[in-house]
Write an enzyme that holds these catalytic residues in place. Structure first.
Site, PDB file in Angstrom:
ATOM      1  N   GLY A  65       5.150   9.435  42.208  1.00  8.18           N
ATOM      2  CA  GLY A  65       5.009   8.093  41.669  1.00  8.18           C
ATOM      3  C   GLY A  65       5.871   7.916  40.432  1.00  8.18           C
ATOM      4  O   GLY A  65       6.351   8.885  39.839  1.00  8.18           O
ATOM      5  N   GLU A 143       0.838  17.721  40.048  1.00 11.15           N
ATOM      6  CA  GLU A 143       0.170  16.752  39.170  1.00 11.15           C
ATOM      7  C   GLU A 143      -0.483  17.373  37.945  1.00 11.15           C
ATOM      8  O   GLU A 143      -0.527  16.748  36.878  1.00 11.15           O
ATOM      9  CB  GLU A 143      -0.867  15.954  39.977  1.00 11.15           C
ATOM     10  CG  GLU A 143      -0.275  14.994  40.996  1.00 11.15           C
ATOM     11  CD  GLU A 143       0.101  15.653  42.307  1.00 11.15           C
ATOM     12  OE1 GLU A 143       0.560  14.934  43.211  1.00 11.15           O
ATOM     13  OE2 GLU A 143      -0.050  16.893  42.436  1.00 11.15           O
TER      14      GLU A 143
END
Length: 361
Positions: A65, A143
């Site tokens: 993202g 992440e």
């Protein structure tokens, strides 16, 4: 449609080309919306028999993202509740659900960097997927490196890997190559980068219905060229260490092993957010017992709690904004993380009837 998502239909195959090379095809909300729109349109289009997703660049299918957007939007509103940020994660996870259950062959060319959100657009459900890796493939669910957790369905697909492979990938955030991707089951076939031209020619000459078989035939002579998987070599030790009952116990186990594998894993974990490693462990344990839709709904709640806490904002600040690589994690050490802190990330944010992903099944 997004300027960064190019689409076309040729030979009864829908082609999606991610074209944001300077950002390694990092997903914006506009790109998520474009991908969702075209996949939903093609799902019921009798002129489309298969879908291919690839990149315009050899550097990356998708690096995840758009974390600069996460940072800006997260700071814009107290408690990280920006409407655009809320929309991004709701719509991205809904897209992941569409891809997982896509009824037509879904072919992902996982050339270059494939991380985070890139895994979300590549890891379709087992029925019709074909995931191609190359010698340039660099895959990860990184992440925890920015104070987040393995989302985009990671609680589902990582928790279903053999042994403790998913926990290793989720807790360390380390990158794997094509051989490891094949070994873990996160990819299906290997194709040397020198064959990319042949693959593109195959796309132009083969009808969609026949494309998966044709790709497998093209790739068949090259499977051994992927080489040996480092994770396969380390598997016994990996399962032993990451089978420990807590993050602290895993790190203590790694610390007793003087192998290069253990040292690399431990060094990575020492840099990660102590809180989000603990949340990740709990998330994958829960995800192992949930279906895809429930995993995505769970992740949607956890990501709201994460932005409210601010851990991801600090991680992005350290990595991308100030680039000091010195995140000030909260809490700063693993021994300060308690069960109540972790449990708060799993508290319901919305009533079930109002959950933004309540429509998923």
């Amino acid at each position: 449609m997004s300027d960064f998502v190019q689409t076309s239909i040729r030979n009864r195959t829908g082609h999606i080309v991610l074209d944001r090379p300077k950002a390694f095809n990092s997903l914006s909300l506009e790109m998520v919306r474009a991908l969702s729109a075209v996949l939903l349109a093609w799902r019921d289009d009798p002129q489309v028999d298969a879908v291919v997703i690839r990149s315009s660049s050899e550097k990356a299918l998708c690096a995840g993202g758009d974390i600069r957007f996460f940072y800006d939007a997260g700071l814009a509103t107290p408690q990280g509740g920006s409407a655009l940020l809320e929309d991004f994660f709701t719509e991205e996870y809904a897209l992941n659900h569409v891809i997982h259950f896509y009824p037509k062959p879904y072919i992902a060319v996982m050339d270059g960097v494939v991380m985070g959100g890139g895994m979300g657009v590549a890891q379709a459900g087992p029925g019709n997927r074909l995931r191609i890796v190359t010698g340039r493939t660099r895959m990860a669910m990184p992440e925890v490196n920015i104070g987040l957790f393995p989302d985009v369905g990671g609680s589902y697909f990582l928790s279903r890997l053999a042994g403790r492979l998913g926990l290793y990938l989720g807790l360390t955030g380390l990158t794997i190559n094509a051989a490891d991707a094949l070994y873990t089951g996160l990819a299906d076939v290997y194709l040397p980068e020198a064959q990319m031209g042949a693959l593109l020619a195959l796309f132009d000459s083969t009808p969609g219905e026949a494309l998966p078989v044709a790709i497998k035939a093209l790739a068949a002579p090259f499977q051994a060229e992927a080489g040996a998987s480092p994770l396969a070599t380390a598997r016994t030790a990996l399962d032993r260490h990451f089978g420990a009952p807590s993050v602290a116990a895993i790190m203590a186990s790694l610390a007793q092993d003087d192998s290069a594998f253990a040292g690399k894993a431990l060094a990575a974990m020492r840099l990660r957010s102590p809180l989000m490693m603990s949340v990740t462990l709990e998330l994958l344990q829960r995800g192992a017992h949930l279906g895809v839709a429930d995993c995505l709904r769970l992740e949607r709640s956890v990501v709201r709690h994460n932005f409210a806490h601010g851990e991801v904002l600090e991680g992005v600040r350290a990595l991308v904004i100030d680039k000091d690589n010195a995140p000030r994690w909260n809490p700063a050490s693993l021994d300060e993380v308690d069960a109540a802190m972790v449990a708060r990330f799993f508290a319901p944010v919305w009533p079930a009837s109002a959950h933004p992903l309540r429509h998923l099944d």
